[in-house]
Scaffold this active site. Structure first.
Site, short mmCIF file in Angstrom:
data_model
loop_
_atom_site.label_atom_id
_atom_site.label_comp_id
_atom_site.label_asym_id
_atom_site.label_seq_id
_atom_site.Cartn_x
_atom_site.Cartn_y
_atom_site.Cartn_z
N GLY A 316 4.43 -7.20 -3.12
CA GLY A 316 4.06 -5.95 -3.78
C GLY A 316 2.91 -5.23 -3.09
N SER A 317 2.14 -4.48 -3.89
CA SER A 317 1.20 -3.49 -3.34
C SER A 317 0.00 -4.06 -2.61
CB SER A 317 0.72 -2.58 -4.48
OG SER A 317 1.81 -1.84 -5.00
N VAL A 318 -0.24 -5.36 -2.64
CA VAL A 318 -1.33 -5.91 -1.82
C VAL A 318 -1.07 -5.60 -0.34
CG1 VAL A 318 -1.98 -7.74 -3.43
CG2 VAL A 318 -0.20 -8.18 -1.73
N TYR A 319 0.20 -5.33 0.00
CA TYR A 319 0.58 -5.08 1.39
C TYR A 319 0.14 -3.69 1.85
CZ TYR A 319 3.49 -6.20 5.46
OH TYR A 319 3.92 -6.52 6.71
#
Length: 717
Positions: A316-319
């Site tokens: 998810g958005s940690v990337y």
């Protein structure tokens, strides 16, 4: 003249005696090497064989190296246990023809029963069997040296022992997938049974050769009853102990992490979870916890996959941090520039083939800046950046340089590559877009924590590692010492500073997606994420997601990087934030403790002290440089902490619960949380902690009589 002759005679006698002594020594050495008499040339071994004798070979097993934590606590060590059996056949005699079998069965049963905890009648029934020898089942297995000494002290003929060495893991479930386990295996080599402790998993397996050491042996001449003849040692080769391994894992941090992970997974009802904390500048892994996990003493393993190293997920958005850092390094992104949030229509040949939504069901926040897009975790910000701003080739190269989608190793432990959806054949532009916000491609927690380390090291990643050093257990010489390894410069210094500010905004600006992770005492920074979970070739639609977080602390000069992900149907950051905050505080508290001068410590394997007199146990512990702490005013030990067969370092506290009910409050100054919890369990009181680390203050004064259920508040730092 007479006095002179006497002196000469004395000298002659001394010379003759020296010649005789030297001759005897040479003959013994020659006999040991060749088996023949030096003067006569007679083959003494053959002579012994003709008289019914033979050689008896005893394997001298090498001690397996000990695994220590970074704070010098024993994590894994060898423990000797004993198996009791009784010889019943009257054909078994000693070398001087005395009985080496059970003579008085009733007396033996009466004296032996209370020591091994077996019913006397059952024991006598077993001793009355018509067989050569008998064993005593679970009552006679896994006996400690203390129990063995008690049985030997009875001086009863016919009771004998088989010595066994097993591997003991003091803390039980404690970074179990990474440390792994070793177990005693029996194999036949050249017709002889050999026992060895062999690494089966994790560091125990990878470093099996370094830990194992080399066995020795002793060869005797024995008679036809297999009794060793007097002065019958032919040769002896001493065993060489294995090397000791010191890990980067800190026991205080690991214990706190395991405790918080247990609370978290119970509250969040997660199926899988992993959390790791690393020293940001060096790559030293300070703690790692997987759920579900196992106790290596029991090897109660349901899943052999190390979730930290080998479970790639769509994170998810940690990337998104990597997409932003790339565009900032290339100086293509103006954070104040705006874009339309909500939905992004992916088109092929002018036709919309996919609509990509922001996480608020595609509503978005209107036209906003890319800076706010990061704070709000906007998927459409990434889509607009990749299609209109970013250099796709440098972004792909960054992914490679960061170590994504590639197999790797930590100290010989293999880690999965993950999967890059955009690398498949055909037009994969859509997968390239979704990869930018953590969907369509998978990464491991190892890859995430390594990637985020670039924001603590001026744009370079540092390689995580577990093994700090390897030390020769006999000479104490360090034969291997780890060194931090850094990548090439991936992000510019300017971009790193901008990313630290962006990551800080996510956690510390109200309205941002990660504000629930905000801490008043520490400026934590980081990014949250939510990813879909694929099953049978398509995404699940039952509310089952991967939730993730990667952070650094403190903001101005990050000392740690922490990452976690969990899977389940329960969302929300309340429990997650408590997990992260507790581990961050514990880690920074420990790292910022004043360093103390290292002193050489010895180790000791605890016996079972149950049913022993308090005075005897106190004396035994004190003689071995341990500190007994007696709970209650009784005269007999009922329970102990740590448990028997645990290897502890000198000066360690050993708690002894007695049969006395008058329990007074000790001074807890300098105690660890684990020690305080053990004391609370033994005394039936409640302890409330304020702070994390070593206890320095308590609400109940030393010497106060404690009541069942009483609450004691302690402060720790």
């Amino acid at each position: 003249m007479k006095k002179k002759n006497n002196n000469q005679s004395a000298k002659i006698v001394i010379c003759i005696m020296m010649v005789i002594v030297v001759s005897l020594v040479v003959n013994v050495v020659y006999l040991g090497v060749t088996g023949k008499h030096l003067v006569s040339g007679n083959d003494m071994r053959t002579y012994a064989d003709k008289r019914g004798g033979r050689q008896k070979v005893e394997t001298l097993y090498a001690k397996r190296g000990t695994i220590y934590s970074s704070d010098n606590e024993v994590i894994a060590s060898d423990v000797k246990k004993y198996k009791l059996y009784a010889i019943l056949s009257n054909t078994r005699l000693t070398i001087d023809k005395q009985p080496a079998y059970v003579v008085d069965k009733a007396d033996t049963a009466k004296k032996l029963a209370p020591i091994i905890g077996m019913d006397e009648d059952q024991l006598l029934e077993r001793l009355s069997k018509d067989t050569y020898q008998v064993e005593f089942g679970s009552y006679g297995n896994n006996l400690s040296s203390l129990v063995k000494d008690k049985i030997d002290a009875l001086k009863l003929p016919g009771l004998e022992f088989t010595e066994l060495t097993t591997r003991n893991y003091r803390y039980g479930d404690f970074a179990s997938y990474e440390i792994g386990y070793a177990q005693a295996l029996t194999e036949e080599i050249n017709g002889k049974t050999t026992n060895a402790i062999v690494g089966q998993m994790g560091i125990e397996k990878v470093f099996d050769e370094e830990l194992s050491g080399t066995n020795g042996q002793k060869i005797y001449l024995a008679d036809n009853n297999n009794y060793i003849l007097p002065n019958g040692v032919i040769s002896e080769t001493a065993p060489v102990s294995g090397n000791d391994i010191y890990l980067t894992i800190d026991t205080d941090i690991q214990t706190e992490l395991d405790l918080q992970m247990k609370k978290f997974t119970d509250a969040q009802v997660s199926d899988k979870a992993t959390c790791v904390v690393m020293e940001a500048k060096t790559g030293r892994i300070l703690g790692v916890s997987n759920y579900p996990s196992f106790d290596p003493n029991k090897r109660d393993i349901d899943n052999y996959v190390d979730l930290f190293l080998n479970e790639p997920v769509e994170a998810g958005s940690v990337y998104k941090a990597f997409v932003y850092a790339n565009a900032l390094t290339d100086e293509r992104l103006n954070l104040n520039a705006t874009y339309p949030s909500g939905q992004y229509h992916y088109k092929v040949n002018g036709k919309t083939v996919a609509t990509l939504n922001d996480h608020n069901s595609g509503k978005g926040w209107g036209t906003i800046s890319y800076e706010k897009g990061f704070y709000y975790s906007s998927n459409t910000a990434i889509c607009n950046m990749i299609t209109k701003i970013s250099n796709k080739e440098t972004l792909k190269q960054d992914y490679e340089d960061l170590g994504f989608y590639q197999e790797s190793e930590i100290d010989g432990l293999s880690s999965a590559a993950g999967f890059a959806g955009y690398k498949r054949s055909g037009n994969r532009d859509l997968e390239f877009l979704t990869t930018g916000y953590g969907q369509g491609s998978t990464v491991t927690a190892l890859q995430l924590i390594r990637g985020y380390s670039a924001f603590a090291n001026d744009g370079k990643t540092v390689e995580p590692y577990f093994v700090d050093k390897i030390v020769n257990s006999e000479t104490k010489q360090t034969i291997y010492e780890a060194k931090s390894q850094y990548s090439k410069q991936i992000y510019s210094s300017k971009a790193v500073k901008q990313m630290l500010d962006l990551l800080s905004g996510v956690i510390n600006i109200k309205g941002s997606t990660g504000y629930s992770f905000h801490m008043d005492d520490i400026r934590l920074i980081g990014k949250t994420g939510t990813g879909q979970v694929a099953k049978d070739g398509k995404y699940r639609s039952d509310g089952y997601y991967t939730h993730s977080f990667v952070g650094l602390a403190p903001y101005d000069d990050p000392e740690i990087v922490i990452a976690y992900w969990y899977q389940g149907k329960v969302s929300g950051n309340a429990n997650s934030s408590e997990l992260i905050k507790s581990v961050v505080r514990a880690s920074l508290n420990k790292l910022n403790e004043q360093s103390v001068k290292e002193v050489e410590t010895s180790t000791y394997i605890l016996d079972s002290y149950t049913n022993q007199s308090v005075d005897f146990v106190k004396k035994s512990l004190t003689q071995n440089q341990l500190t007994p702490l007696v709970i209650g005013d009784g005269d007999t030990v009922l329970d102990q902490y740590p448990k028997s067969k645990t290897e502890v370092s000198s000066k360690s506290r050993v708690f002894l619960q007695t049969n006395g009910t008058n329990i007074t409050m000790p001074s807890m100054d300098g105690w660890s949380r684990k020690e305080a919890e053990a004391f609370a369990s033994m005394t039936n009181i409640q302890i409330e902690f304020d702070g994390i680390g070593t206890i320095y203050k308590q609400s109940v004064a030393k010497g106060t009589k404690l009541k069942t259920g009483q609450t004691v508040k302690v402060n720790a730092k």
